[in-house]
Design a protein around this motif. Sequence first.
Motif, PDB file in Angstrom:
ATOM      1  N   UNK A 183       1.458  13.166  10.895  1.00 33.05           N
ATOM      2  CA  UNK A 183       1.226  12.201   9.817  1.00 33.05           C
ATOM      3  C   UNK A 183       2.268  12.294   8.697  1.00 33.05           C
ATOM      4  N   UNK A 184       3.386  12.948   8.942  1.00 31.30           N
ATOM      5  CA  UNK A 184       4.359  13.208   7.881  1.00 31.30           C
ATOM      6  C   UNK A 184       4.823  11.939   7.164  1.00 31.30           C
ATOM      7  N   UNK A 185       4.992  10.847   7.896  1.00 36.08           N
ATOM      8  CA  UNK A 185       5.585   9.630   7.317  1.00 36.08           C
ATOM      9  C   UNK A 185       4.565   8.787   6.545  1.00 36.08           C
ATOM     10  N   UNK A 186       3.287   9.140   6.600  1.00 32.20           N
ATOM     11  CA  UNK A 186       2.260   8.249   6.064  1.00 32.20           C
ATOM     12  C   UNK A 186       2.036   8.386   4.560  1.00 32.20           C
ATOM     13  N   UNK A 187       2.276   9.567   4.007  1.00 29.76           N
ATOM     14  CA  UNK A 187       1.839   9.832   2.631  1.00 29.76           C
ATOM     15  C   UNK A 187       3.026   9.977   1.678  1.00 29.76           C
ATOM     16  N   UNK A 188       2.986   9.201   0.593  1.00 26.07           N
ATOM     17  CA  UNK A 188       4.057   9.267  -0.391  1.00 26.07           C
ATOM     18  C   UNK A 188       3.817  10.350  -1.431  1.00 26.07           C
ATOM     19  N   UNK A 189       2.590  10.828  -1.537  1.00 20.62           N
ATOM     20  CA  UNK A 189       2.264  11.882  -2.491  1.00 20.62           C
ATOM     21  C   UNK A 189       1.220  12.796  -1.878  1.00 20.62           C
TER      22      UNK A 189
ATOM     23  N   UNK B  95       0.822  -1.213   0.000  1.00 18.94           N
ATOM     24  CA  UNK B  95       0.000   0.000   0.000  1.00 18.94           C
ATOM     25  C   UNK B  95       0.854   1.260   0.000  1.00 18.94           C
ATOM     26  N   UNK B  96       0.492   2.180  -0.861  1.00 20.22           N
ATOM     27  CA  UNK B  96       1.040   3.533  -0.850  1.00 20.22           C
ATOM     28  C   UNK B  96      -0.116   4.484  -0.552  1.00 20.22           C
ATOM     29  N   UNK B  97       0.062   5.370   0.406  1.00 23.09           N
ATOM     30  CA  UNK B  97      -0.998   6.308   0.772  1.00 23.09           C
ATOM     31  C   UNK B  97      -0.688   7.694   0.231  1.00 23.09           C
ATOM     32  N   UNK B  98      -1.731   8.399  -0.157  1.00 23.08           N
ATOM     33  CA  UNK B  98      -1.563   9.748  -0.666  1.00 23.08           C
ATOM     34  C   UNK B  98      -2.757  10.618  -0.354  1.00 23.08           C
ATOM     35  N   UNK B  99      -2.623  11.892  -0.662  1.00 21.91           N
ATOM     36  CA  UNK B  99      -3.667  12.883  -0.416  1.00 21.91           C
ATOM     37  C   UNK B  99      -3.942  13.644  -1.709  1.00 21.91           C
TER      38      UNK B  99
END
Length: 223
Positions: A132-138, A110-114
């Motif tokens: 939440x800085x580490x959670x989203x790759x994009x 899983x890759x998470x993004x916003x």
Amino acid sequence: MTADLRLILFDVDGTLVDSQAAIVGSMTAAFDKAGLTVPARQTILSIVGLSLPQAMERLAPEQDGGVRAQLVQGYKDSYRDQRLAQGAAHSPLYPGAMEMLEVLHAVPENLLGVATGKSKRGLDGLIEAHGMERLFVTRQVADFHPSKPHPSMIHAAMDEAGVEPANCVMIGDTSFDMDMAAAAGVAGIGVSWGYHKPSALASAHTIIDTFDQLPDALAQIWT
């Protein structure tokens, strides 16, 4: 990147965070500062998800571009001041949001993004406030894209993550989110707790009522 990677994109306002008090408060401040009648609360919430210029076009259609630009700036100034004063309390996470993000993030594929109508400054501040800085790759924001429901945000996120449309899902609370997903050729999962009624999410593949229903909804799409 391998084809097995999956990109899970989240809207922010009305999906991950309950920011309605902040949005209505800043919109009220902007209209008050401009000496204009403040739109009704439900009218304000109906435009959440749009980029600010498009939102002001809907909220103040009788005003010229100069006045609408003043409204945009007034909103930004008020929102920034509130966020700096209140921190994470400015836009609290919905129950179960952080727990579900952690669960999804723990899966290697899983890759998470916003993908949000917020500005880069606003999104970065919110993500920092909630750790939440580490959670989203994009992170796709209004500064660099046409307003939802244009698919530009999703296209950019897929390019950045190296993921094909079949392996991407957009999760959001508004018709703008679901129509954006459809325009990008990806599945959309609507949430019922946000600012648009579930009946407005006609383009959604499915609609969930709680975050703990999300894994099953994702599994159904990707089975």
